[in-house]
Design a protein around this motif. Sequence first.
Motif, PDB file in Angstrom:
ATOM      1  N   GLU A   4      -1.154   0.749 -13.946  1.00  0.00           N
ATOM      2  CA  GLU A   4      -1.387  -0.472 -13.164  1.00  0.00           C
ATOM      3  C   GLU A   4      -2.051  -0.050 -11.855  1.00  0.00           C
ATOM      4  N   VAL A   5      -3.166  -0.681 -11.521  1.00  0.00           N
ATOM      5  CA  VAL A   5      -3.876  -0.373 -10.287  1.00  0.00           C
ATOM      6  C   VAL A   5      -3.451  -1.382  -9.234  1.00  0.00           C
ATOM      7  N   VAL A   6      -2.998  -0.860  -8.096  1.00  0.00           N
ATOM      8  CA  VAL A   6      -2.531  -1.690  -6.990  1.00  0.00           C
ATOM      9  C   VAL A   6      -3.388  -1.366  -5.776  1.00  0.00           C
ATOM     10  N   ARG A   7      -3.944  -2.382  -5.142  1.00  0.00           N
ATOM     11  CA  ARG A   7      -4.726  -2.175  -3.915  1.00  0.00           C
ATOM     12  C   ARG A   7      -3.886  -2.655  -2.745  1.00  0.00           C
ATOM     13  N   THR A   8      -3.477  -1.719  -1.897  1.00  0.00           N
ATOM     14  CA  THR A   8      -2.655  -2.071  -0.750  1.00  0.00           C
ATOM     15  C   THR A   8      -2.695  -0.945   0.270  1.00  0.00           C
ATOM     16  N   ARG A   9      -2.320  -1.287   1.484  1.00  0.00           N
ATOM     17  CA  ARG A   9      -2.089  -0.292   2.529  1.00  0.00           C
ATOM     18  C   ARG A   9      -0.628  -0.358   2.993  1.00  0.00           C
ATOM     19  N   ASP A  10       0.165  -1.170   2.331  1.00  0.00           N
ATOM     20  CA  ASP A  10       1.574  -1.346   2.673  1.00  0.00           C
ATOM     21  C   ASP A  10       2.349  -0.069   2.332  1.00  0.00           C
ATOM     22  N   PRO A  11       2.887   0.623   3.338  1.00  0.00           N
ATOM     23  CA  PRO A  11       3.581   1.892   3.096  1.00  0.00           C
ATOM     24  C   PRO A  11       4.769   1.764   2.139  1.00  0.00           C
ATOM     25  N   GLN A  12       5.441   0.646   2.142  1.00  0.00           N
ATOM     26  CA  GLN A  12       6.580   0.465   1.238  1.00  0.00           C
ATOM     27  C   GLN A  12       6.119   0.390  -0.213  1.00  0.00           C
ATOM     28  N   ILE A  13       5.003  -0.248  -0.449  1.00  0.00           N
ATOM     29  CA  ILE A  13       4.455  -0.318  -1.809  1.00  0.00           C
ATOM     30  C   ILE A  13       3.882   1.043  -2.207  1.00  0.00           C
ATOM     31  N   LEU A  14       3.165   1.694  -1.290  1.00  0.00           N
ATOM     32  CA  LEU A  14       2.593   3.012  -1.585  1.00  0.00           C
ATOM     33  C   LEU A  14       3.689   4.014  -1.954  1.00  0.00           C
ATOM     34  N   ALA A  15       4.838   3.919  -1.316  1.00  0.00           N
ATOM     35  CA  ALA A  15       5.946   4.839  -1.586  1.00  0.00           C
ATOM     36  C   ALA A  15       6.434   4.732  -3.022  1.00  0.00           C
ATOM     37  N   GLN A  16       6.204   3.613  -3.654  1.00  0.00           N
ATOM     38  CA  GLN A  16       6.651   3.401  -5.036  1.00  0.00           C
ATOM     39  C   GLN A  16       5.605   3.832  -6.065  1.00  0.00           C
ATOM     40  N   CYS A  17       4.404   4.125  -5.627  1.00  0.00           N
ATOM     41  CA  CYS A  17       3.312   4.454  -6.548  1.00  0.00           C
ATOM     42  C   CYS A  17       3.404   5.903  -7.015  1.00  0.00           C
ATOM     43  N   ASP A  18       2.988   6.134  -8.249  1.00  0.00           N
ATOM     44  CA  ASP A  18       2.953   7.490  -8.795  1.00  0.00           C
ATOM     45  C   ASP A  18       1.792   8.294  -8.224  1.00  0.00           C
TER      46      ASP A  18
END
Length: 93
Positions: A4-18
Amino acid sequence: QDAEVVRTRDPQILAQCDVVVDVGGEYDPERHRYDHHQRSFSESMSSLQPGKPWGTKLSSAGLVYCHLGGQVLAQLLAQPEDSPTVRALYDQV
């Protein structure tokens, strides 16, 4: 393939990304973080892979290729990553 491709700069969301590419302010290949925007960043292919002649500072795409390109090429060619064909193609790309 099923990523799944997620476009964000939100650090909380980035922390969950592989894998995080070009955002997050962090270069850490062990954690699959490939950003080059830090002031202190100066990595090149030759600094990360001694023996490679290319000294141009890498972009995020270059970092991904540097660390994962051989694996991708090996999979596409159905050959071992250390095969002469994969190594030659890696250097040509």
